[in-house]
Design an enzyme around this catalytic site. Structure first.
Site, PDB file in Angstrom:
ATOM      1  NE  ARG A  66       8.286  13.250  -0.558  1.00  0.00           N
ATOM      2  CZ  ARG A  66       9.042  11.849  -0.501  1.00  0.00           C
ATOM      3  NH1 ARG A  66       8.652  10.857  -0.318  1.00  0.00           N
ATOM      4  NH2 ARG A  66      10.006  12.276  -1.950  1.00  0.00           N
ATOM      5  CB  VAL A 123       1.820   5.892   8.380  1.00  0.00           C
ATOM      6  CG1 VAL A 123       1.291   4.400   8.060  1.00  0.00           C
ATOM      7  CG2 VAL A 123       0.837   5.576   6.282  1.00  0.00           C
ATOM      8  CG  ASP A 231      15.333   4.552  -2.759  1.00  0.00           C
ATOM      9  OD1 ASP A 231      16.253   3.939  -2.175  1.00  0.00           O
ATOM     10  OD2 ASP A 231      15.196   6.043  -2.333  1.00  0.00           O
ATOM     11  CG  ASN A 236      13.102   4.498   1.511  1.00  0.00           C
ATOM     12  OD1 ASN A 236      13.467   6.008   2.276  1.00  0.00           O
ATOM     13  ND2 ASN A 236      14.167   4.512   0.114  1.00  0.00           N
ATOM     14  CG  ASP A 249      11.436   7.762  -0.302  1.00  0.00           C
ATOM     15  OD1 ASP A 249      10.646   8.735   0.344  1.00  0.00           O
ATOM     16  OD2 ASP A 249      12.251   8.562   0.196  1.00  0.00           O
ATOM     17  CD  GLU A 251      12.725  10.512  -5.711  1.00  0.00           C
ATOM     18  OE1 GLU A 251      11.698  11.509  -6.014  1.00  0.00           O
ATOM     19  OE2 GLU A 251      13.685  10.296  -4.821  1.00  0.00           O
TER      20      GLU A 251
END
Length: 362
Positions: A66, A123, A231, A236, A249, A251
């Protein structure tokens, strides 16, 4: 039908592959990065790079990198704190049984790839698609049985319940936002984000009306803050069959009331469902229904969700700010023209307006 996906990067995938291979040798001598690729479905915030690690003395490892967004790409968010994401994922892995990918390395020096990044295990599994949304026919979740989707929903709400219950709030203090309380800090940060999005550009009367409506609906008791995923949506999550295998995710993670995640989970599904119905398809109307999600969460945690009109409106408002930024990004790259009414740039402006008026859930 949702618009075509706008560009998501200005980086050269071949350059990323070359530089990643050089960096990897400094962390794991003798290793090579192979099969390096940037998915066509890459997100519009942090960038994702998939690769495999080959080493003469170790098994092949599938990894994900990422990478903080390229500032020249008219980023969706004003900053990308990779250390914060890395630390959050390690915290969740340490304190909960919520499945998160193992994070292997954090690189804060922008030199190797042009921006900070972290590497985690990849994964295997399936993710409900965003394009075309999983509510449209033609994907694995839409084709599943009602019982299978019920199983996925139950397991997903269970993820939130365990995350909120198992992480000690004190351990997540680094995620706190400035403010009189966690909710006020969260909303204040969203106001600042909106101000950044519209700097030098037309303001959105609808978004500003939604902020005003939030103040009218403000909870009398916001509740004790928990680690909020931020999120929280099924797009996700990597699923093994219909059970979560990895939660992605982080963030937008923060300390916030439990209902912040619940409102996002409920509304982000409704966002896709509303688009699907507007296109003439039935979608998945029985999936992630508000009353079912609230009841299941209460059963699992003993906490009855409160002020959900506020929190679903807040989710729709937060999503509208992101949508406005993405729309202005398309204008910036010449992919769209600037309309007379900026509110029309928000795909869900009709549902957001109905929420502001108090008629959406009627």
């Amino acid at each position: 039908m949702p618009p075509a996906r706008p560009r998501t990067t200005t980086r050269d995938p071949e350059d990323i592959a070359r530089r990643l291979t050089a960096w990897l040798d400094t962390r794991l001598p003798g290793a090579k990065a192979t099969g390096v690729r940037v998915p066509a479905s890459n997100g519009m915030s942090s960038e994702t790079v998939l690769f495999d690690i080959e080493h003469p003395e170790r098994p092949l490892r599938a990894c994900v990198l990422r990478l903080a967004a390229d500032p020249s790409a008219y980023t969706v968010f004003p900053e990308y704190d990779m250390h914060r994401q890395y630390r959050t994922m390690r915290l969740v892995a340490e304190h909960t049984d919520v499945p998160v990918p193992e994070v292997r390395w954090l690189e804060l020096d922008p030199g190797p790839l042009g921006a900070p990044f972290f590497v985690m295990e990849r994964v295997a599994g399936r993710v409900p698609p965003d394009v075309m949304p999983y509510t449209y026919a033609g994907n694995w979740l839409h084709a599943a049985s009602d019982a299978e989707r019920e199983r996925l929903e139950a397991a997903t709400v269970g993820l939130l319940a365990r995350l909120h219950d198992q992480v000690p709030p004190g351990a997540a203090r680094f995620l706190a936002l400035p403010g009189a309380d966690a909710l006020r800090g969260h909303v204040t940060a969203q106001r600042a984000y909106y101000a950044w999005v519209v700097r030098g550009l037309p303001r959105s009367p609808l978004i500003e009306a939604a902020f005003g409506r939030l103040e009218e609906l403000w909870p009398a008791e916001p509740g004790t803050p928990v680690l909020s995923w931020g999120d929280a949506r099924i797009g996700n999550v990597v699923y093994d069959g219909f059970e979560p295998a990895a939660v992605l995710d982080w963030e937008m993670a923060a300390l916030a009331p439990r209902e912040t995640d619940l409102g996002w989970l409920i509304y982000l599904h409704r966002f896709f469902q509303d688009l699907t119905v507007a296109s003439g398809q039935p979608g998945l109307p029985d999936l992630l229904r508000r009353e079912n999600v609230e009841a299941r969460y209460a059963e699992l945690t003993g906490h009855t969700p409160r002020d959900m009109d506020f929190h679903t409106l807040y989710a729709a408002l937060r999503h509208a700010i992101v949508m406005l930024r993405i729309a202005y990004r398309r204008v910036h790259f010449g992919e769209a023209a600037l309309p007379a009414d900026p509110d029309t740039l928000i795909l869900h402006h009709g549902s957001l307006r109905a929420m502001v008026q108090g008629s959406y859930w009627n």
